[in-house]
Design a protein around this motif. Sequence first.
Motif, short mmCIF file in Angstrom:
data_model
loop_
_atom_site.label_atom_id
_atom_site.label_comp_id
_atom_site.label_asym_id
_atom_site.label_seq_id
_atom_site.Cartn_x
_atom_site.Cartn_y
_atom_site.Cartn_z
N PRO A 74 0.83 -1.21 0.00
CA PRO A 74 0.00 0.00 0.00
C PRO A 74 0.87 1.26 0.00
O PRO A 74 1.89 1.33 0.68
N LEU A 75 0.46 2.25 -0.76
CA LEU A 75 1.15 3.53 -0.83
C LEU A 75 0.36 4.58 -0.07
O LEU A 75 -0.86 4.68 -0.22
N SER A 76 1.03 5.35 0.73
CA SER A 76 0.37 6.39 1.50
C SER A 76 0.08 7.59 0.61
O SER A 76 0.60 7.71 -0.51
N LYS A 77 -0.74 8.51 1.12
CA LYS A 77 -1.01 9.74 0.38
C LYS A 77 0.27 10.50 0.11
O LYS A 77 0.45 11.07 -0.98
N ARG A 78 1.14 10.55 1.09
CA ARG A 78 2.40 11.29 0.93
C ARG A 78 3.23 10.70 -0.20
O ARG A 78 3.78 11.45 -1.03
N GLU A 79 3.30 9.38 -0.27
CA GLU A 79 4.08 8.75 -1.33
C GLU A 79 3.45 8.99 -2.70
O GLU A 79 4.17 9.21 -3.69
N LEU A 80 2.14 8.95 -2.75
CA LEU A 80 1.46 9.21 -4.03
C LEU A 80 1.64 10.65 -4.47
O LEU A 80 1.83 10.94 -5.66
N ASP A 108 4.14 12.58 -3.82
CA ASP A 108 5.51 12.79 -4.27
C ASP A 108 5.81 12.08 -5.58
O ASP A 108 6.79 12.42 -6.26
N SER A 109 4.98 11.09 -5.97
CA SER A 109 5.26 10.28 -7.16
C SER A 109 4.58 10.81 -8.41
O SER A 109 5.01 10.50 -9.53
N ILE A 110 3.49 11.57 -8.25
CA ILE A 110 2.71 12.03 -9.40
C ILE A 110 2.90 13.54 -9.56
O ILE A 110 2.60 14.32 -8.65
N GLU A 111 3.42 13.95 -10.71
CA GLU A 111 3.79 15.34 -10.94
C GLU A 111 2.60 16.28 -10.78
O GLU A 111 2.74 17.39 -10.26
N ALA A 112 1.42 15.85 -11.21
CA ALA A 112 0.25 16.73 -11.11
C ALA A 112 -0.08 17.06 -9.66
O ALA A 112 -0.50 18.18 -9.35
N TYR A 113 0.13 16.11 -8.75
CA TYR A 113 -0.12 16.37 -7.34
C TYR A 113 0.93 17.32 -6.77
O TYR A 113 0.64 18.16 -5.91
N VAL A 114 2.17 17.16 -7.23
CA VAL A 114 3.23 18.06 -6.77
C VAL A 114 2.91 19.49 -7.18
O VAL A 114 3.02 20.43 -6.38
N GLU A 115 2.47 19.67 -8.42
CA GLU A 115 2.14 21.01 -8.90
C GLU A 115 0.92 21.57 -8.17
O GLU A 115 0.88 22.75 -7.85
N ALA A 116 -0.07 20.72 -7.89
CA ALA A 116 -1.26 21.18 -7.17
C ALA A 116 -0.90 21.61 -5.76
O ALA A 116 -1.44 22.59 -5.24
N ALA A 137 -2.82 24.98 3.22
CA ALA A 137 -3.55 25.19 1.98
C ALA A 137 -3.14 24.18 0.93
O ALA A 137 -3.97 23.67 0.15
N ALA A 138 -1.83 23.85 0.86
CA ALA A 138 -1.35 22.88 -0.11
C ALA A 138 -1.91 21.49 0.20
O ALA A 138 -2.30 20.75 -0.71
N ASP A 139 -1.93 21.13 1.48
CA ASP A 139 -2.49 19.83 1.87
C ASP A 139 -3.96 19.73 1.50
O ASP A 139 -4.42 18.70 1.00
N ASP A 140 -4.71 20.81 1.76
CA ASP A 140 -6.13 20.79 1.43
C ASP A 140 -6.35 20.64 -0.07
O ASP A 140 -7.24 19.90 -0.52
N SER A 141 -5.54 21.35 -0.86
CA SER A 141 -5.67 21.26 -2.32
C SER A 141 -5.40 19.85 -2.80
O SER A 141 -6.12 19.30 -3.63
N PHE A 142 -4.35 19.23 -2.30
CA PHE A 142 -4.01 17.87 -2.70
C PHE A 142 -5.07 16.88 -2.24
O PHE A 142 -5.49 15.99 -3.00
N ASN A 143 -5.52 17.00 -0.99
CA ASN A 143 -6.50 16.05 -0.46
C ASN A 143 -7.80 16.07 -1.26
O ASN A 143 -8.37 15.01 -1.56
N ARG A 144 -8.26 17.27 -1.62
CA ARG A 144 -9.49 17.35 -2.41
C ARG A 144 -9.31 16.69 -3.77
O ARG A 144 -10.17 15.94 -4.25
N MET A 145 -8.18 16.99 -4.41
CA MET A 145 -7.92 16.41 -5.73
C MET A 145 -7.78 14.89 -5.65
O MET A 145 -8.33 14.15 -6.48
N PHE A 146 -7.07 14.40 -4.65
CA PHE A 146 -6.85 12.96 -4.51
C PHE A 146 -8.16 12.22 -4.27
O PHE A 146 -8.41 11.16 -4.85
N GLU A 147 -9.00 12.76 -3.39
CA GLU A 147 -10.27 12.10 -3.10
C GLU A 147 -11.17 12.05 -4.33
O GLU A 147 -11.83 11.05 -4.58
#
Length: 331
Positions: free
Chosen positions: A22-28, A30-38, A53-63
């Motif tokens: 299993p990959l954690s949110k943090r690992e995902l 860091d692995s996907i460029e679109a999430y890094v940019e978001a 703010a960055a965490d919230d942006s990533f969490n919404r996009m990931f979910e």
Amino acid sequence: MAIAKAERLMNLALCLLGTRRPLSKRELRDSIEAYVEASRAGGGAGSRPDSGAADDSFNRMFERDKDDLRELGLVIETVESLDGEIGYLARRDSNRLPPITLDAEEAAALGLAAKVWQQARLAGAASGALQKLRAAGLPEDVDPYEAHGALEPRIPVHEAAFEPLMLACRDRRPVVFDYRKATAAHPEPRHVEPWALECWRGHWYLAGFDRDRGAERVFRLSRITGKVRSRGARFTVPVPDVVTVRETVASWAGETADRSALIRLRADAGYPLRAKATAVRELGDGWDELEIPYGHGLDAWLVEFGPDVVVLEPAELRADVVDRLRAVAKG
């Protein structure tokens, strides 16, 4: 934007399918460029990537992405490690369809069914289902979208009530909607336990149990006004089998006839009525006399032909048609 999202979903799916643990949110992230940019954009100018703010942006996009992949059919598991960290993975054995054997006729039938829904919002789901079947073993030499005749069938779906009613039938949820009878000037609220949707003569009908009247009823979707509202209560009566529901719709839509009616029809008009006629006689002066099967719903069908039809007998059918025409004239 659509291409960027598709690429992001593809990268996330590949990460989840390609991992053995299993990959954690943090690992995902860091692995996907679109999430890094978001994450960088969410942090704003001068902010650190790991800001709130960055965490919230990533969490919404990931979910959202995770829900989209699950809706597309990807089985994503959520696993909690010994230290309490949540991880995600998509096991290949859980996302592999078993071999499916389809002959040319079966594949053609599936393709035809998908094309029928081109005007409905089900078109995307039908297309996606065929793509999954192709991946699961649909013969490569069979094109399910190839035309197999000069006529191409379609089921038009223009009524806004179709989709919420379809979902309510599937989920067995009672609904409330405003319904205008052909003989009424104003709509009335109806509380219905929906059973099934059926298409007759190019019109959609809902068969179900009318709680206000305590009996089964059939509703034409084009007469439903406003929004269809769902209710959380359960069904109070058992749902009949599909055959019984179709027979009910056929009866209410005028397909079941036990007697005959006599009408006058303008020449070169009303070809659907002529196809149903058991006898036709020319009257002259641009009119013909037809004998047609008479069942429930015939009055509503005759009204659709307007001034091209005059009912001669029986008197009760003539009265029903006149009442409907008066209701239409009142608006």
